[in-house]
Structures are given as structure tokens and as C-alpha cells.
Design an enzyme around this catalytic site. Structure first.
Site, PDB file in Angstrom:
ATOM      1  N   THR A  20       0.840  -1.198   0.000  1.00 14.80           N
ATOM      2  CA  THR A  20       0.000   0.000   0.000  1.00 14.80           C
ATOM      3  C   THR A  20       0.874   1.247   0.000  1.00 14.80           C
ATOM      4  OG1 THR A  20      -1.415  -1.281   1.440  1.00 14.80           O
ATOM      5  CG2 THR A  20      -2.004   1.011   1.140  1.00 14.80           C
TER       6      THR A  20
ATOM      7  N   GLU B 239      13.238 -23.993  30.508  1.00 13.62           N
ATOM      8  CA  GLU B 239      13.951 -23.011  29.671  1.00 13.62           C
ATOM      9  C   GLU B 239      15.445 -23.298  29.637  1.00 13.62           C
ATOM     10  OE1 GLU B 239      12.407 -21.147  27.662  1.00 13.62           O
ATOM     11  OE2 GLU B 239      10.446 -21.555  28.529  1.00 13.62           O
TER      12      GLU B 239
ATOM     13  N   HIS C  91      16.079 -25.845  27.008  1.00 16.22           N
ATOM     14  CA  HIS C  91      16.155 -25.256  25.656  1.00 16.22           C
ATOM     15  C   HIS C  91      17.520 -24.615  25.443  1.00 16.22           C
ATOM     16  CE1 HIS C  91      12.087 -25.782  24.423  1.00 16.22           C
ATOM     17  NE2 HIS C  91      11.559 -25.011  25.355  1.00 16.22           N
TER      18      HIS C  91
HETATM   19  P1  ADP Z   1       0.876  -4.018   2.959  1.00 17.62           P
HETATM   20  O1  ADP Z   1      -0.017  -3.198   2.100  1.00 17.62           O
HETATM   21  O2  ADP Z   1       1.977  -4.690   2.194  1.00 17.62           O
HETATM   22  O3  ADP Z   1       0.186  -4.980   3.854  1.00 17.62           O
HETATM   23  P2  ADP Z   1       1.526  -1.488   4.081  1.00 17.62           P
HETATM   24  O4  ADP Z   1       2.039  -0.819   2.888  1.00 17.62           O
HETATM   25  O5  ADP Z   1       0.138  -1.129   4.484  1.00 17.62           O
HETATM   26  O6  ADP Z   1       1.648  -3.044   3.945  1.00 17.62           O
HETATM   27  O7  ADP Z   1       2.526  -1.236   5.275  1.00 17.62           O
HETATM   28  C1  ADP Z   1       2.100  -0.852   6.554  1.00 17.62           C
HETATM   29  C2  ADP Z   1       3.057   0.115   7.176  1.00 17.62           C
HETATM   30  O8  ADP Z   1       4.327  -0.478   7.370  1.00 17.62           O
HETATM   31  C3  ADP Z   1       3.310   1.317   6.328  1.00 17.62           C
HETATM   32  O9  ADP Z   1       2.373   2.308   6.554  1.00 17.62           O
HETATM   33  C4  ADP Z   1       4.694   1.748   6.773  1.00 17.62           C
HETATM   34  O10 ADP Z   1       4.620   2.555   7.912  1.00 17.62           O
HETATM   35  C5  ADP Z   1       5.364   0.453   7.159  1.00 17.62           C
HETATM   36  N1  ADP Z   1       6.223  -0.060   6.083  1.00 17.62           N
HETATM   37  C6  ADP Z   1       6.065  -1.216   5.411  1.00 17.62           C
HETATM   38  N2  ADP Z   1       7.051  -1.391   4.509  1.00 17.62           N
HETATM   39  C7  ADP Z   1       7.840  -0.316   4.592  1.00 17.62           C
HETATM   40  C8  ADP Z   1       9.021   0.094   3.903  1.00 17.62           C
HETATM   41  N3  ADP Z   1       9.578  -0.643   2.953  1.00 17.62           N
HETATM   42  N4  ADP Z   1       9.563   1.275   4.237  1.00 17.62           N
HETATM   43  C9  ADP Z   1       9.008   2.036   5.197  1.00 17.62           C
HETATM   44  N5  ADP Z   1       7.911   1.705   5.880  1.00 17.62           N
HETATM   45  C10 ADP Z   1       7.319   0.548   5.601  1.00 17.62           C
END
Ligand code: ADP
Length: 654
Positions: free
Chosen positions: A251, A469, A472
Site C-alpha cells: 500500500t 527453559e 532449551h
Molecule cells: P501491505 O499493504 O503490504 O500490507 P503497508 O504498505 O500497508 O503493507 O505497510 C504498513 C506500514 O508499514 C506502512 O504504513 C509503513 O509505515 C510500514 N512499512 C512497510 N514497509 C515499509 C518500507 N519498505 N519502508 C518504510 N515503511 C514501511
């Protein structure tokens, strides 16, 4: 009781603006209904007519000849009017009290509820017997139609049915997210639109996805200046599929494309197309593309496209909603074919199951570009930490490289979560800066849940947990191929009573020995319990679950077992329902079970052997755990010396 550093990923849900109100406030309607229902009660409270019995009437009123007239209404009620001349009489002064603007109260002053008109007349005749003929009371009869209640009796049922209908519609409309709040926009797209002015995410906010970034930069260039491409006759991809586990930044990447290109961004989840009504999905797809074309150039982002894009026709007998999903998918395909290559609408879609998607969705002209996002490696994690640390106030002691090394298997979303969690932990301790300790606490919390120091554990139980533990820790310490130990704790956290943390090395391949030794380390807890206490406890549930899963994987997937041979029953397409149909015969099934049991038994015996040989070290470690509760690698080194390089030859699977 053995926590491996693998976290639950927490995919970030895109923030959605609150739905806009539908204008008419339904709360007023409910207030109105309540007021209507209370009306009779209120009006009776306000009424000045006093209800009396026949006896009271006869004794106090009739006997004194104070009655002016009687009006019988609807054969139910006799309204009694008192002569105005009695206004000075102390008995009637109160009821004849002048009413504003009308002099003496015109009445009726009293009323009697009558059983039947005949008995009323009979009683009245009886009582009037002594009266001279000219003083007999005039009785009038009146029929009053209560229009108000008559009409209300008609309206209320209709109104209730309408309110119920409306409520149900709003409920079902609301399930798809925002926008579905009334019957009229039921088939409308529920996508959230982020206008170009609002999108402030750029490639600077995305870390560690260099290759993916390179690929999507082309889309940004196209959205910014399409002529450069079109004048050479090039066609720009209409759809790009982002494939990767949750939280890897799919996203985020799509938003960054929209932010960089400064174009509007429509975001919708695949499941929002699926409604309980037939045809809504297809209609929403149509509407989404219509809106997008109006805003072109723009980006449509469909998250979790597998909700609608799963292979058609497969598993149809299991999912009743298949037809509806198919028609939604067909509509999506038609729309994607429908708009010209250069119309300026680019569809980005995200999924973590690309293998499940319908081939029609992936053919050229649709989502023909696939960008794979993986869980970040060490350097990428370092870069992601840096991005999320920008806004944090931190101590100088923080070593980002160390943090990245402590978080293998974490997704970008997990790292964002850790950064936020560390700030919360520091704030709770009223610190002015976030320290290294806060980060480590945050990592532990994400991996194993919150510490539960208040959990009541008896000294005997504590001893069992300490030996478990220590078992382990010792087995993993003595076996070569097990990941290095970081720390061991007997403080309850989340659901577990104790935990051992390892630092997995980033390797793409794992040998058979590594698998067996890992199984031994996981069984170390139970073996230690058996050796020290002579019996085992229920605390090894989590360990046994892991061991079973791993042993089956060795035999069924990786072809590690001699008797089963080099075959794998792994299903990369994910289309076989393992619960229903097994890809092997009954005979092979029982052979698999037998081999798995043998493998685990051998590993357990080996583990017990190792622990018996090193019983003194086991006791030392357990004692240390009982006094300190949390011990680190350094503490273990102080007791056992440096981790031996080759003290025990690598195990071979049975
Ligand atoms: P997906 O859509 O793959 O499930 P998102 O894009 O919604 O994941 O990621 C959720 C949050 O994780 C983002 O809003 C961001 O804050 C963080 N995040 C994920 N990947 C990255 C990245 N490569 N760099 C910086 N932040 C990231």
C-alpha cells in the site's frame, strides 16, 4: 515456551475518512415516536376533569342537586357539569375555579366511566326518583370520533415498517465500508479517494524496496509526462500487481507512486466489492472506473485482490458466493480491457497469494507486470528503521545496525510498530529520550507479548519453568546448527510462561541437520523436565506443536526421509484443500505418520542423552534463571564458557 523470532505481522490498514452524514437525522424520528407513545399519558396528566365513582357522585353531587347536565360520550363516559351557582360552595370551589379568560370553569368537572348505558340510566332514574319533574337532569348523548388516534393507528405500523427497513438497509450498506449508507448508492463504489493535494507520501518514505521502486518509477514518469512514451508508440502497462506478505509496504508503495506523480489515488479493498446482494460487486467496479476516468490521470489501488480475483471455477462447490465473485471479476476484466492504454488510469493491485489468481487477470494488457516484495533483509531493515526513526527523539546510544540484526523475519509494518511502541514505552517511563533498552523492550513485546509480572506462579512451577527453559538453552548451546541464543527469560509474557530468544541467521537454505537439531532444541524443555523431575508437564504444548509441524514438513515437503523418498506433497498453487483430499495413498499416509513419529522419538532420545551428560550445567543454568529471571548470552558464557564450536558432532536424521 520457546519463542522464535517470528512475529505476527500487523498490516497497516489505510486510514479512511469518516462517512459523511446522510443529511436527515434519524435520531429526531425516534424522539418523535417516543413522544407520540407518551402522548396519552401526558394528556391525562394535564386534564382537569376528575374521575369519580357512581357512589361518590350520588352521595356528594346528585344529592345536593348540583348537576347542570350530563353528557354521555361514546357510551363510555359520563361527563358531569356542575351548576355555576355552586362556585361559592366549599365542596365545588376547587373544581369550578375560574379558568383564564372564561370566568367560571365551563366543565365538565367530573367524569364517571360507565359499564353500560342501560345500567347507568337505570341507576340515574333510581336516584332521581325523589326529584320533581322539572328538576330532572338533562342527559345528552355524544359520539366523538378521535381523529388523532384513528390516524395514528394507521400511520404507526407503516412508519415502524419503514424505519425497520431503513435500518436494515443501512446496516447492510454499512458493511461494505463507507458510502453504502442508503439504498440509492448501494451499487456505488466504496473506494476512498485521496486527492493529489492530500498525498504527501513519496519514495523517501519507502525504504529498502529498491528494485520495486525502480519498476514503479516508470509509472510515475508515465503519469507525469505520457508523451515521452506515446510518441514512440509504446504502450504503458494498465495494471501492476504487487505481490508480497502482509506489511511489506504494498500500500505504501502504491501511495508513494500517487504522491510522486501528484495524481489522485483511489484505494479500495477487494473484499469491499463483495456484498450480500447479487450484482453489487460488478456495479461497484463499473462505478469505480467511471469515477477514475473522470479524475484521470489517476491511480486505482485494489488491496487484497485475491478476494475477487481467485481462479474462477475452482472450489466452486465450497463457496456459495462464487457466482457473484465471478461476475465481479468479469466486470473488472471488461473494464480493464475497456479503457485505452493511454487513458491515464493505472490500476495497482496487491495480494499475498499471486498463485491463486485467475490467469485471465494476469495476461498481457491486464496485470501483466508483477512486482515481488519480500520480507526485508538486514540492510533493508536498517533502512526501514531509519525512515521510521526520523520523527523519534532518541538517545545517541541507539545502534540501528544492532536493532536490524535483532529483527529477522520482521516486516516493514512490524518495524514501524516497534518504533512506535518504543516511543510509547519511553513516554510511559517519563523519559526525555528513547533509549536502546526501550527498543529492545518493544521488540520483545512485539515478539512475545506484554510481560505479565503479576501472573501468580508457585515456587514449584517456577522451578519447572526454569529447568524447562534451561533445557532449551543448553541443548541449543551445545548443538552446532541451532541459531545462536540471545536471551532466556522465565518472566511470563503473553500466553507463554517463559521464552528463549534466538538470533536466526539469514539463510535461504536449511540442511537436514539444521532441521533435526532445531527439533532437539525445541524438545530440550520437555526432556529437561523428565530428567530432573521424573515426569513431564503440560508446558511443552507450544514446543510439541512446532516439532510436529517441522517433522511433517521434513518428511512430506522436503523429501528428507529415506523411506518416503524424494517426493514432495507441497502444493504451491494453494488450490488443493488438504483437509479434504490427500495427494497420497492411505498406505503412504500411515508410513508418513510412522516416520514422523520415529524422527521425533529419535530426536527426543538424543536430546535426553545430551542433557543427561550435561546435567550439572543444566542445574547451574536453572539456578541462574531462578535468581536472575532473565539471562543473556554473556551470563550463559560465564557459567558454561564460550559456546563450543564442535563439541558435539552434527546430528544426522534417523
Ligand atoms: P501491505 O499493504 O503490504 O500490507 P503497508 O504498505 O500497508 O503493507 O505497510 C504498513 C506500514 O508499514 C506502512 O504504513 C509503513 O509505515 C510500514 N512499512 C512497510 N514497509 C515499509 C518500507 N519498505 N519502508 C518504510 N515503511 C514501511
Amino acid at each position: 515456551m520457546n519463542a522464535v523470532q517470528k512475529s505476527n505481522t500487523t498490516p497497516g490498514t489505510p486510514q479512511k475518512p469518516a462517512p459523511v452524514g446522510s443529511g436527515f437525522n434519524w435520531r429526531w424520528m425516534y424522539v418523535f415516536i417516543v413522544a407520540l407513545l407518551l402522548f396519552p399519558y401526558l394528556s391525562s396528566l394535564l386534564s382537569t376533569v376528575k374521575e369519580i365513582t357512581w357512589q361518590e357522585f350520588e352521595k356528594n353531587i346528585l344529592s345536593r342537586n348540583a348537576v347542570e347536565k350530563i353528557v354521555v360520550v361514546n357510551n363510555e363516559k359520563a361527563n358531569i357539569y356542575i351548576k355555576a351557582s355552586f362556585s361559592n360552595d366549599s365542596a365545588f370551589r376547587e373544581v369550578l375555579k375560574p379558568v383564564v379568560g372564561k370566568g367560571v370553569n365551563p366543565g365538565p368537572q367530573y367524569s364517571i366511566t360507565i359499564g353500560s348505558i342501560e345500567s347507568f340510566e337505570r341507576k340515574l332514574d333510581e336516584a332521581e326518583k325523589a326529584f320533581p319533574a322539572n328538576e330532572k337532569i338533562n342527559v345528552f348523548y355524544e359520539k366523538k370520533t378521535d381523529w388523532f388516534w384513528g390516524i395514528l393507528g394507521w400511520i404507526i405500523p407503516f412508519f415502524l415498517i419503514f424505519a425497520l427497513w431503513n435500518y436494515l438497509l443501512r446496516r447492510s450498506g454499512g458493511m461494505g465500508g463507507m458510502g453504502g449508507s442508503s439504498i440509492f448508492n448501494f451499487g456505488k463504489s466504496t473506494a476512498t479517494l485521496i486527492e493529489k493535494q492530500q498525498s504527501n507520501i513519496t519514495f523517501d518514505d519507502v525504504a529498502g524496496l529498491e528494485e520495486a521502486e525502480m519498476e514503479v518509477r516508470e509509472i510515475v514518469d508515465f503519469l507525469k509526462s505520457p508523451e515521452t512514451f506515446t510518441k514512440l508508440g509504446a504502450k504503458i502497462p494498465r495494471g501492476v500487481m504487487l505481490v508480497g506478505p502482509p506489511g511489506t509496504g504494498k500500500t505504501l508503495l502504491a501511495k508513494a507512486v500517487a504522491g510522486e506523480a501528484q495524481v489522485p489515488f483511489f484505494s479500495i479493498s477487494g473484499s469491499e466489492f463483495v456484498e450480500m446482494f447479487v450484482g453489487v460487486g460488478a456495479s461497484r467496479v463499473r462505478d469505480l472506473f467511471k469515477q477514475a476516468k473522470e479524475k484521470a490521470p489517476c491511480i486505482i489501488f485494489i488491496d487484497e485482490i485475491d478476494a475477487i480475483g481467485r481462479s474462477r471455477g475452482k472450489g466452486a462447490f465450497l463457496s456459495g458466493a462464487n457466482d457473484e465473485r465471478e461476475s465481479t471479476l468479469n466486470q473488472l476484466l471488461t473494464e480493464m480491457d475497456g479503457f485505452g492504454t493511454n487513458s491515464g488510469v493505472i490500476v495497482l493491485a496487491a495480494t499475498n497469494r499471486a498463485d491463486m489468481l485467475d490467469p485471465a487477470l494476469l495476461r498481457p494488457g491486464r496485470f501483466d507486470r508483477h512486482i515481488y516484495l519480500e520480507l526485508p533483509n538486514m540492510n533493508e531493515r536498517e533502512a526501514i528503521f531509519k525512515v521510521h526513526m526520523r520523527s523519534l527523539v532518541m538517545d545517541d546510544s541507539i545502534d540501528i545496525h544492532f536493532l536490524a540484526s535483532q529483527t529477522p523475519g520482521f516486516s516493514g509494518a512490524d518495524i514501524a510498530n516497534i518504533c512506535n511502541e518504543s516511543a510509547l514505552i519511553a513516554a510511559r517511563k517519563k523519559k526525555s529520550k528513547i533509549t536502546r533498552e526501550d527498543f529492545l523492550d518493544a521488540i520483545d513485546r512485539v515478539v512475545a507479548g506484554l510481560e505479565k509480572k503479576s501472573k501468580i506462579i508457585s515456587p514449584e512451577e517456577k522451578k519447572i519453568i526454569a529447568y524447562h527453559e534451561a533445557g532449551h538453552a543448553l541443548v541449543s548451546w551445545l548443538l552446532k546448527r541451532v541459531d545462536p541464543l540471545v536471551k532466556v527469560s522465565i518472566i511470563p509474557r503473553g500466553k507463554s510462561l517463559g521464552a528463549a530468544w534466538y538470533l536466526p541467521e539469514e539463510k535461504q537454505l536449511r540442511s537436514e541437520t539444521a532441521f533435526t537439531e532445531h527439533i532437539c532444541a525445541t524438545l530440550g524443555g520437555r526432556a529437561a523436565e523428565e530428567i530432573i523431575f521424573g515426569e513431564v508437564s503440560s508446558g511443552a504444548l507450544d514446543d510439541l506443536e512446532k516439532v510436529t509441524r517441522e517433522a511433517y514438513m521434513m518428511v512430506v515437503y522436503f523429501g528428507f526421509n529415506k523411506k518416503i523418498g524424494n517426493v514432495s506433497f507441497y502444493d504451491s498453487t494453494g488450490q488443493r484443500d488438504n483437509g479434504l483430499q490427500k495427494p497420497y495413498s492411505e498406505e503412504t499416509g500411515s508410513l508418513i505418520d510412522e516416520e514422523v513419529r520415529k524422527l521425533v522419538t529419535d530426536a527426543y532420545n538424543r536430546t535426553k542423552e545430551i542433557l543427561t551428560q550435561n546435567k550439572v550445567s543444566l542445574q547451574k543454568l536453572a539456578d541462574l534463571l531462578l535468581t536472575k529471571e532473565v539471562i543473556y548470552k554473556e551470563d550463559i558464557e560465564a557459567v558454561l564458557g564460550k559456546r563450543p564450536e564442535f563439541s558435539i558432532e552434527p546430528l544426522k536424521a534417523g
